[in-house]
Scaffold this motif. Structure first.
Motif, PDB file in Angstrom:
ATOM      1  N   ARG A 121     -16.451  -6.280   0.445  1.00 56.62           N
ATOM      2  CA  ARG A 121     -16.435  -5.796   1.774  1.00 56.62           C
ATOM      3  C   ARG A 121     -14.899  -4.528   2.678  1.00 56.62           C
ATOM      4  N   PRO A 122     -14.953  -3.536   2.408  1.00 54.25           N
ATOM      5  CA  PRO A 122     -13.581  -3.126   2.762  1.00 54.25           C
ATOM      6  C   PRO A 122     -13.227  -3.986   4.224  1.00 54.25           C
ATOM      7  N   ARG A 123     -11.916  -3.921   4.766  1.00 56.40           N
ATOM      8  CA  ARG A 123     -11.819  -4.431   6.202  1.00 56.40           C
ATOM      9  C   ARG A 123     -10.996  -2.426   6.541  1.00 56.40           C
ATOM     10  N   TRP A 124     -10.401  -2.333   5.483  1.00 51.02           N
ATOM     11  CA  TRP A 124      -9.453  -1.112   5.906  1.00 51.02           C
ATOM     12  C   TRP A 124      -8.738  -0.572   4.537  1.00 51.02           C
ATOM     13  N   LEU A 125      -8.600   0.871   4.339  1.00 49.57           N
ATOM     14  CA  LEU A 125      -8.170   1.540   3.072  1.00 49.57           C
ATOM     15  C   LEU A 125      -7.637   2.395   3.567  1.00 49.57           C
ATOM     16  N   ARG A 126      -5.991   2.101   2.952  1.00 51.04           N
ATOM     17  CA  ARG A 126      -4.617   3.483   2.912  1.00 51.04           C
ATOM     18  C   ARG A 126      -4.614   3.641   1.674  1.00 51.04           C
ATOM     19  N   ARG A 127      -4.923   5.570   1.813  1.00 50.24           N
ATOM     20  CA  ARG A 127      -4.892   6.283   0.670  1.00 50.24           C
ATOM     21  C   ARG A 127      -3.367   6.415   0.178  1.00 50.24           C
ATOM     22  N   MET A 128      -2.650   6.418  -0.779  1.00 46.10           N
ATOM     23  CA  MET A 128      -1.843   6.703  -1.378  1.00 46.10           C
ATOM     24  C   MET A 128      -1.915   7.731  -2.615  1.00 46.10           C
ATOM     25  N   ASN A 129      -0.495   8.056  -2.363  1.00 46.78           N
ATOM     26  CA  ASN A 129      -0.372   9.523  -3.776  1.00 46.78           C
ATOM     27  C   ASN A 129       0.085   8.418  -4.957  1.00 46.78           C
ATOM     28  N   TRP A 130       0.695   7.666  -4.909  1.00 48.02           N
ATOM     29  CA  TRP A 130       0.654   6.649  -6.282  1.00 48.02           C
ATOM     30  C   TRP A 130       0.265   5.680  -6.647  1.00 48.02           C
ATOM     31  N   TYR A 131      -0.189   5.625  -7.641  1.00 47.59           N
ATOM     32  CA  TYR A 131      -1.167   4.113  -8.465  1.00 47.59           C
ATOM     33  C   TYR A 131      -0.667   2.619  -8.047  1.00 47.59           C
ATOM     34  N   SER A 132      -0.812   1.312  -8.417  1.00 45.81           N
ATOM     35  CA  SER A 132      -0.264   0.374  -8.333  1.00 45.81           C
ATOM     36  C   SER A 132      -0.563  -0.403  -9.068  1.00 45.81           C
ATOM     37  N   THR A 133       0.104  -0.929 -10.365  1.00 42.04           N
ATOM     38  CA  THR A 133       0.429  -1.936 -11.384  1.00 42.04           C
ATOM     39  C   THR A 133       0.407  -2.770 -10.674  1.00 42.04           C
ATOM     40  N   THR A 134       0.720  -3.266  -9.662  1.00 36.94           N
ATOM     41  CA  THR A 134       1.488  -4.068  -8.853  1.00 36.94           C
ATOM     42  C   THR A 134       1.289  -5.313  -8.103  1.00 36.94           C
ATOM     43  N   GLN A 135       1.124  -6.353  -8.009  1.00 38.75           N
ATOM     44  CA  GLN A 135       0.043  -7.255  -7.567  1.00 38.75           C
ATOM     45  C   GLN A 135       0.887  -7.255  -5.521  1.00 38.75           C
ATOM     46  N   PRO A 136      -0.071  -6.775  -4.457  1.00 39.91           N
ATOM     47  CA  PRO A 136       0.505  -6.906  -3.174  1.00 39.91           C
ATOM     48  C   PRO A 136       1.460  -8.075  -2.163  1.00 39.91           C
ATOM     49  N   LEU A 137       2.163  -8.782  -1.722  1.00 37.59           N
ATOM     50  CA  LEU A 137       2.912  -9.673  -0.988  1.00 37.59           C
ATOM     51  C   LEU A 137       2.164  -9.701   0.171  1.00 37.59           C
ATOM     52  N   VAL A 138       1.923 -10.791   0.603  1.00 34.33           N
ATOM     53  CA  VAL A 138       1.334 -11.070   1.805  1.00 34.33           C
ATOM     54  C   VAL A 138       2.673 -11.961   2.850  1.00 34.33           C
ATOM     55  N   ALA A 139       2.867 -12.189   3.865  1.00 30.11           N
ATOM     56  CA  ALA A 139       3.830 -13.103   4.598  1.00 30.11           C
ATOM     57  C   ALA A 139       3.994 -12.726   5.719  1.00 30.11           C
ATOM     58  N   ASN A 140       3.618 -13.990   6.221  1.00 31.22           N
ATOM     59  CA  ASN A 140       3.369 -13.777   8.127  1.00 31.22           C
ATOM     60  C   ASN A 140       3.285 -12.318   9.391  1.00 31.22           C
ATOM     61  N   GLY A 141       2.011 -12.051   8.492  1.00 33.44           N
ATOM     62  CA  GLY A 141       1.676 -10.896   9.053  1.00 33.44           C
ATOM     63  C   GLY A 141       1.988  -9.767   8.048  1.00 33.44           C
ATOM     64  N   LEU A 142       2.696  -9.770   6.947  1.00 32.09           N
ATOM     65  CA  LEU A 142       2.933  -8.169   6.441  1.00 32.09           C
ATOM     66  C   LEU A 142       2.419  -8.181   5.371  1.00 32.09           C
ATOM     67  N   LEU A 143       2.498  -7.367   4.877  1.00 33.62           N
ATOM     68  CA  LEU A 143       1.507  -7.355   3.828  1.00 33.62           C
ATOM     69  C   LEU A 143       3.124  -5.798   2.759  1.00 33.62           C
ATOM     70  N   HIS A 144       4.120  -6.221   1.866  1.00 33.92           N
ATOM     71  CA  HIS A 144       4.580  -5.656   1.404  1.00 33.92           C
ATOM     72  C   HIS A 144       4.083  -5.520  -0.671  1.00 33.92           C
ATOM     73  N   TYR A 145       4.284  -3.486  -0.546  1.00 35.49           N
ATOM     74  CA  TYR A 145       3.810  -3.146  -1.160  1.00 35.49           C
ATOM     75  C   TYR A 145       4.409  -2.432  -2.016  1.00 35.49           C
ATOM     76  N   VAL A 146       4.286  -1.831  -3.249  1.00 36.47           N
ATOM     77  CA  VAL A 146       5.093  -1.014  -4.422  1.00 36.47           C
ATOM     78  C   VAL A 146       4.096  -0.240  -5.366  1.00 36.47           C
ATOM     79  N   ASN A 147       4.906   0.558  -5.480  1.00 31.83           N
ATOM     80  CA  ASN A 147       3.780   1.793  -6.271  1.00 31.83           C
ATOM     81  C   ASN A 147       4.686   2.557  -7.100  1.00 31.83           C
ATOM     82  N   GLY A 148       4.018   3.592  -7.852  1.00 32.05           N
ATOM     83  CA  GLY A 148       4.971   5.049  -8.692  1.00 32.05           C
ATOM     84  C   GLY A 148       5.667   5.403  -7.826  1.00 32.05           C
ATOM     85  N   SER A 149       6.038   5.180  -6.607  1.00 28.06           N
ATOM     86  CA  SER A 149       6.312   6.024  -5.557  1.00 28.06           C
ATOM     87  C   SER A 149       7.697   5.731  -5.468  1.00 28.06           C
TER      88      SER A 149
END
Length: 371
Positions: A121-149
């Protein structure tokens, strides 16, 4: 403005698509033989609703994989713990603590979701303007994320709130490289062929360097060196991870493209290529040591464990070869192109575009030597 249809409105609900399941009847053994399981024996396989385009993620007795949605599968027997049809697109999920992170989808935009690892079940959700086809990276309490933008985004892993973002690539179509982290530096390879190094806490640029080619694959970080494939060509490059200075560049004798993340063991770098081959290079100099040829493009990132290199091919096989000389030890056929495998506790977990997640025996039986 015309009203949206009821179906479209329902598809926006963050809880829609969650299916809590008992052990799946689709989990089944598809072994290559009888008697004592040996290398290459399929322990189980389970259909995940749609073709698998990325690597699974394994932790704490659960394998998470993107098929039609995100699936949580018991590593022991392939029983399905839960699925979430709103999460997952084509990128791999990742897990940290009791949370699973994945890209998602909704009408007209992409999403980034944090899911409860126990039930999806979702804990939180952020809407983005572009889709992502990559894996999020989590470390030290931070989530690093890229998509097509154009942006590399960093958010708080617990809440999804923005920490910082950096404009690092042009807004053009093409594949996207996932971020990588090592020794306190965050790396992102842009679609124009520029590799960036950031401070992961603040987004401050440490250095940037243009490589040969465009649409580079996700880099490999190892022992102070960053290895990256061309993406639209047959170059492999090694860079100093602290400064971005080039250590070597190798042009493979190939007309194919390197679209995968390399693997390394000892002083040998293993690289998949669309010319149907897996290449072995000297990790210090880039000199070619050997290559092995399959019957299809190798769009799978290899993995090395216990002297064996495992990788998938579009010929429908998972291959196991000697890390020393490329000799084929065994291969397992699936019903479609095979994606990137992972190894955990002597078992390979790998998805295929036939829609199945496979668990395959990787380690030899006790006392049984490898060829």
């Amino acid at each position: 403005m015309p009203k949206r249809s009821p179906r479209r409105q329902r598809s926006r609900r963050p809880l829609e698509g969650i299916q809590l399941r008992t052990p799946s009847p689709q989990a089944q053994t598809a072994g290559t033989g009888t008697g004592t399981p040996g290398p290459g024996t399929v322990r189980w396989r389970v259909h995940v609703g749609g073709r698998v385009n990325s690597a699974p993620y394994v932790t704490d007795g659960t394998v998470y994989v993107t098929g039609r949605g995100v699936w949580a599968v018991d590593t022991a027997d392939g029983s399905v713990r839960w699925t979430n049809a709103d999460a997952g697109l084509t990128g791999s999920p990742t897990a940290a603590g009791d949370t699973v992170y994945a890209s998602g989808h909704a009408p007209h935009w992409g999403t980034l979701l944090a899911l409860d690892a126990a039930d999806g079940r979702p804990r939180w959700l952020r809407r983005m303007n572009w889709y992502s086809t990559t894996q999020p990276l989590v470390a030290n309490g931070l989530l690093h994320y890229v998509n097509g933008s154009r942006y590399l985004r960093t958010v708080d892993a617990a809440t999804g709130r923005r920490r910082w973002r950096a404009k690092y690539q042009p807004r053009v179509w093409g594949t996207v490289s996932a971020p990588a982290l090592a020794d306190g530096i965050l790396y992102a390879a842009a679609k124009d062929g520029t590799v960036w190094a950031f401070d992961p806490a603040t987004g401050k640029v440490r250095w940037k360097q243009r490589i040969i080619g465009r649409l580079p694959a996700t880099p490999l970080l190892h022992d102070g060196t960053l290895y990256v494939g061309d993406g639209l060509g047959p170059h492999v490059q090694a860079m100093d991870a602290a400064t971005g200075a080039f250590r070597w560049r190798t042009l493979l004798d190939s007309v194919g493209s390197v679209r995968t993340t390399p693997a390394i063991s000892g002083n040998t770098l293993y690289v998949g290529c669309q010319d149907h081959r897996l290449w072995a290079l000297n990790a210090t100099t880039g000199a070619v040591r050997w290559h092995v040829t399959t019957d299809g493009p190798v769009d799978s990132s290899p993995v090395v464990a216990d002297g064996t290199v495992y990788f998938g091919s579009d010929d429908g096989h998972l291959w196991a070869i000697s890390a020393e000389n490329g000799r084929v030890r065994w291969k397992v056929k699936t019903g479609g192109p095979v994606r990137s495998p992972v190894v955990a506790d002597g078992v390979l977990y790998v998805g295929s575009r036939d829609g199945y997640l496979y668990a395959i025996e990787a380690s030899p039986a006790p006392g049984r030597p490898l060829p």
